[in-house]
Design an enzyme around this catalytic site. Structure first.
Site, PDB file in Angstrom:
ATOM      1  N   GLY A  12       0.838  -1.205   0.000  1.00  0.00           N
ATOM      2  CA  GLY A  12       0.000   0.000   0.000  1.00  0.00           C
ATOM      3  C   GLY A  12       0.867   1.247   0.000  1.00  0.00           C
ATOM      4  O   GLY A  12       1.842   1.333   0.738  1.00  0.00           O
ATOM      5  N   ARG A  22      13.482  10.049  -3.150  1.00  0.00           N
ATOM      6  CA  ARG A  22      14.351  11.206  -3.441  1.00  0.00           C
ATOM      7  C   ARG A  22      15.658  11.112  -2.649  1.00  0.00           C
ATOM      8  O   ARG A  22      16.755  11.301  -3.206  1.00  0.00           O
ATOM      9  CB  ARG A  22      13.610  12.497  -3.081  1.00  0.00           C
ATOM     10  CG  ARG A  22      14.467  13.753  -3.133  1.00  0.00           C
ATOM     11  CD  ARG A  22      13.663  14.957  -2.657  1.00  0.00           C
ATOM     12  NE  ARG A  22      14.484  16.152  -2.625  1.00  0.00           N
ATOM     13  CZ  ARG A  22      15.241  16.496  -1.584  1.00  0.00           C
ATOM     14  NH1 ARG A  22      15.294  15.723  -0.505  1.00  0.00           N
ATOM     15  NH2 ARG A  22      15.963  17.610  -1.633  1.00  0.00           N
ATOM     16  N   ASP A 104       5.665  -5.186   5.959  1.00  0.00           N
ATOM     17  CA  ASP A 104       6.335  -6.452   6.310  1.00  0.00           C
ATOM     18  C   ASP A 104       6.477  -7.419   5.130  1.00  0.00           C
ATOM     19  O   ASP A 104       7.482  -8.114   5.008  1.00  0.00           O
ATOM     20  CB  ASP A 104       5.670  -7.118   7.517  1.00  0.00           C
ATOM     21  CG  ASP A 104       4.155  -7.157   7.424  1.00  0.00           C
ATOM     22  OD1 ASP A 104       3.619  -6.824   6.350  1.00  0.00           O
ATOM     23  OD2 ASP A 104       3.520  -7.514   8.429  1.00  0.00           O
ATOM     24  N   ASP A 128       0.202   2.006   8.328  1.00  0.00           N
ATOM     25  CA  ASP A 128      -0.316   1.184   9.431  1.00  0.00           C
ATOM     26  C   ASP A 128       0.493   1.272  10.729  1.00  0.00           C
ATOM     27  O   ASP A 128      -0.013   0.957  11.796  1.00  0.00           O
ATOM     28  CB  ASP A 128      -0.373  -0.296   9.009  1.00  0.00           C
ATOM     29  CG  ASP A 128      -1.308  -0.520   7.839  1.00  0.00           C
ATOM     30  OD1 ASP A 128      -2.183   0.331   7.611  1.00  0.00           O
ATOM     31  OD2 ASP A 128      -1.154  -1.547   7.151  1.00  0.00           O
ATOM     32  N   ARG A 155     -17.370  15.421  13.500  1.00  0.00           N
ATOM     33  CA  ARG A 155     -17.837  15.866  14.829  1.00  0.00           C
ATOM     34  C   ARG A 155     -18.917  16.943  14.693  1.00  0.00           C
ATOM     35  O   ARG A 155     -19.920  16.924  15.403  1.00  0.00           O
ATOM     36  CB  ARG A 155     -16.653  16.424  15.621  1.00  0.00           C
ATOM     37  CG  ARG A 155     -16.994  16.885  17.033  1.00  0.00           C
ATOM     38  CD  ARG A 155     -15.819  17.646  17.630  1.00  0.00           C
ATOM     39  NE  ARG A 155     -14.658  16.806  17.842  1.00  0.00           N
ATOM     40  CZ  ARG A 155     -14.452  16.058  18.935  1.00  0.00           C
ATOM     41  NH1 ARG A 155     -15.330  16.046  19.905  1.00  0.00           N
ATOM     42  NH2 ARG A 155     -13.359  15.330  19.052  1.00  0.00           N
ATOM     43  N   GLY A 186     -10.230  12.760  21.504  1.00  0.00           N
ATOM     44  CA  GLY A 186     -10.966  12.616  22.765  1.00  0.00           C
ATOM     45  C   GLY A 186     -12.315  11.934  22.579  1.00  0.00           C
ATOM     46  O   GLY A 186     -13.310  12.322  23.210  1.00  0.00           O
ATOM     47  N   HIS A 216     -24.360  13.633  21.822  1.00  0.00           N
ATOM     48  CA  HIS A 216     -23.707  13.009  20.665  1.00  0.00           C
ATOM     49  C   HIS A 216     -22.425  12.309  21.113  1.00  0.00           C
ATOM     50  O   HIS A 216     -21.878  12.619  22.182  1.00  0.00           O
ATOM     51  CB  HIS A 216     -23.389  14.039  19.576  1.00  0.00           C
ATOM     52  CG  HIS A 216     -22.357  15.045  19.992  1.00  0.00           C
ATOM     53  ND1 HIS A 216     -22.663  16.161  20.732  1.00  0.00           N
ATOM     54  CD2 HIS A 216     -21.012  15.079  19.795  1.00  0.00           C
ATOM     55  CE1 HIS A 216     -21.564  16.847  20.956  1.00  0.00           C
ATOM     56  NE2 HIS A 216     -20.544  16.220  20.404  1.00  0.00           N
ATOM     57  N   ARG A 245     -24.620   6.175  13.111  1.00  0.00           N
ATOM     58  CA  ARG A 245     -24.191   6.128  11.702  1.00  0.00           C
ATOM     59  C   ARG A 245     -22.761   5.604  11.658  1.00  0.00           C
ATOM     60  O   ARG A 245     -22.037   5.682  12.654  1.00  0.00           O
ATOM     61  CB  ARG A 245     -24.205   7.527  11.075  1.00  0.00           C
ATOM     62  CG  ARG A 245     -25.562   8.165  10.970  1.00  0.00           C
ATOM     63  CD  ARG A 245     -26.401   7.487   9.915  1.00  0.00           C
ATOM     64  NE  ARG A 245     -27.755   8.024   9.899  1.00  0.00           N
ATOM     65  CZ  ARG A 245     -28.156   8.987   9.069  1.00  0.00           C
ATOM     66  NH1 ARG A 245     -27.317   9.508   8.205  1.00  0.00           N
ATOM     67  NH2 ARG A 245     -29.399   9.416   9.106  1.00  0.00           N
TER      68      ARG A 245
HETATM   69  O1  F6P Z   1      -1.269  -1.522   4.452  1.00  0.00           O
HETATM   70  C1  F6P Z   1      -1.891  -0.334   4.132  1.00  0.00           C
HETATM   71  C2  F6P Z   1      -3.378  -0.527   3.986  1.00  0.00           C
HETATM   72  O2  F6P Z   1      -3.945   0.723   3.621  1.00  0.00           O
HETATM   73  C3  F6P Z   1      -4.095  -1.118   5.183  1.00  0.00           C
HETATM   74  O3  F6P Z   1      -4.355  -0.170   6.186  1.00  0.00           O
HETATM   75  C4  F6P Z   1      -5.335  -1.670   4.543  1.00  0.00           C
HETATM   76  O4  F6P Z   1      -5.866  -2.738   5.292  1.00  0.00           O
HETATM   77  C5  F6P Z   1      -4.839  -2.139   3.201  1.00  0.00           C
HETATM   78  O5  F6P Z   1      -3.635  -1.442   2.943  1.00  0.00           O
HETATM   79  C6  F6P Z   1      -5.794  -1.899   2.065  1.00  0.00           C
HETATM   80  O6  F6P Z   1      -5.214  -2.410   0.916  1.00  0.00           O
HETATM   81  P1  F6P Z   1      -5.751  -2.155  -0.560  1.00  0.00           P
HETATM   82  O7  F6P Z   1      -5.527  -0.717  -0.888  1.00  0.00           O
HETATM   83  O8  F6P Z   1      -4.931  -3.063  -1.408  1.00  0.00           O
HETATM   84  O9  F6P Z   1      -7.211  -2.485  -0.527  1.00  0.00           O
END
Ligand code: F6P
Length: 321
Positions: A12, A22, A104, A128, A155, A186, A216, A245
């Site tokens: 991602g 860069r 990872d 993440d 909010r 908060g 709320h 919601r």
């Molecule tokens: O690892 C980054 C992340 O945005 C996670 O937070 C999320 O679960 C995942 O990638 C979403 O992946 P994709 O954009 O492939 O749907």
């Protein structure tokens, strides 16, 4: 000693990846290396989408979100035969060092390439913050601030309509984005894998809040905690009488110009990765811990326990209830 290095972004995308690319290219050129980029992560590596670049290639990208190198996820990279094609693509160009920016999965891919004769360094690029070998990954700070901006806006309308809004944030299986944004806002409840709240307690809390002066409430929830947050909000409405919601912030969380923090972190880590390759290191990853640059063997890093931020978990009940 390495003479030709390449950099790729994988998994991602995260704000600050460009700043990191860069830094790698600029530091590499300063050290007299030939510098290459790989487009589309490991997928592009296998397909040979590799280009030699100069310093101008990375001009005016320090402030840009996303990754100019594009990104991809390639499951097949687990297959040694597929990785062998990637190794061949690098070797035929004489590239002997590869810097892999990602999470990872990216780290594991880099380590496997090391075992096949390519010098690699992994850098943590993911919103993440689930890489234990660094206090913060590149992109986390920007993403956190984006979430805070969104919740500020949610909010306003939540208060105007005296509703309860459940806001689902990303993080994969890591609750840091929810925890940090929940503290920063908060909110009434923070629900993460490390801070779960049983359903009956959620219902009771909302019923109690309904009886009070403030009508709320905001609840921040990590993705993957509820199978369907919209359905859960409907259930809350049915069972508590509180109009609930749900908002899933989704991919907007990954976009935007990186914060100053992420740009600086990305730059420090990118420069260090080049230095490490020059020093003959390989199969390692770089992080920043207590403001110091650190590095670990990738396998070791992947086994480290993640920081659960106990200090933050401990203050939720004192200030958010
Ligand atoms: O690892 C980054 C992340 O945005 C996670 O937070 C999320 O679960 C995942 O990638 C979403 O992946 P994709 O954009 O492939 O749907």
């Amino acid at each position: 000693m390495v003479k030709k290095i390449a950099v790729l972004t994988s998994g991602g995308d995260a704000p600050g990846m460009n700043a990191c690319v860069r830094a790698v290219i600029r530091a590499g050129l300063q050290q007299g290396l030939d510098t290459f980029v790989v487009y589309e992560g490991y997928k592009g590596l296998v397909e040979g989408k590799i280009e030699q670049v100069d310093r101008n290639f990375v001009s005016d990208i320090i402030n840009r979100g996303g990754t100019i190198l594009k990104s991809a996820r390639l499951r097949e990279f687990k297959d040694e035969k597929v990785r062998a094609i990637a190794v061949e693509q690098l070797k035929k160009r004489g590239i002997d060092g590869l810097i892999c920016i990602g999470g990872d999965g990216t780290y594991l891919g880099a380590k496997k390439l090391t075992e096949m004769g390519i010098n690699t360094v992994g850098l943590p690029g993911t919103i993440d913050n689930d890489i234990a070998s660094t206090d913060y990954s590149i992109g986390f700070d920007t993403c956190l601030n984006t979430i805070v901006d969104c919740v500020d806006k949610i909010r306003d309308t939540t208060a105007s309509h005296q509703r309860c809004t459940f806001i689902e944030v990303m993080g994969n299986h890591c609750g840091d984005l929810a925890l940090f944004s929940g503290i920063a806002e908060g909110v009434e409840m923070i629900i993460t894998p490390d801070h779960p709240i049983p359903e009956d307690e959620i219902m009771e809390t909302l019923k109690r809040l309904k009886q009070g002066k403030k009508k709320h409430s905001l609840v921040i929830v990590s993705e993957k905690v509820f199978p369907d947050i919209h359905e859960f909000a409907k259930k809350v409405t049915r069972e508590t009488g509180v109009e609930a919601r749900a908002e899933v912030l989704g991919h907007l969380q990954r976009g935007g110009s990186p914060s100053a923090f992420d740009r600086i972190l990305a730059t420090r880590l990118g420069v260090e990765a080049v230095e490490l390759l020059l020093a003959g290191e390989s199969g390692i990853c770089v992080g920043q811990v207590r403001n110091k640059i650190v590095h670990y063997d990738i396998y070791e890093a992947l086994e480290l326990p993640r920081n659960k931020h106990i200090a933050l978990l401990n203050i939720i009940d004192l200030v958010n209830k």
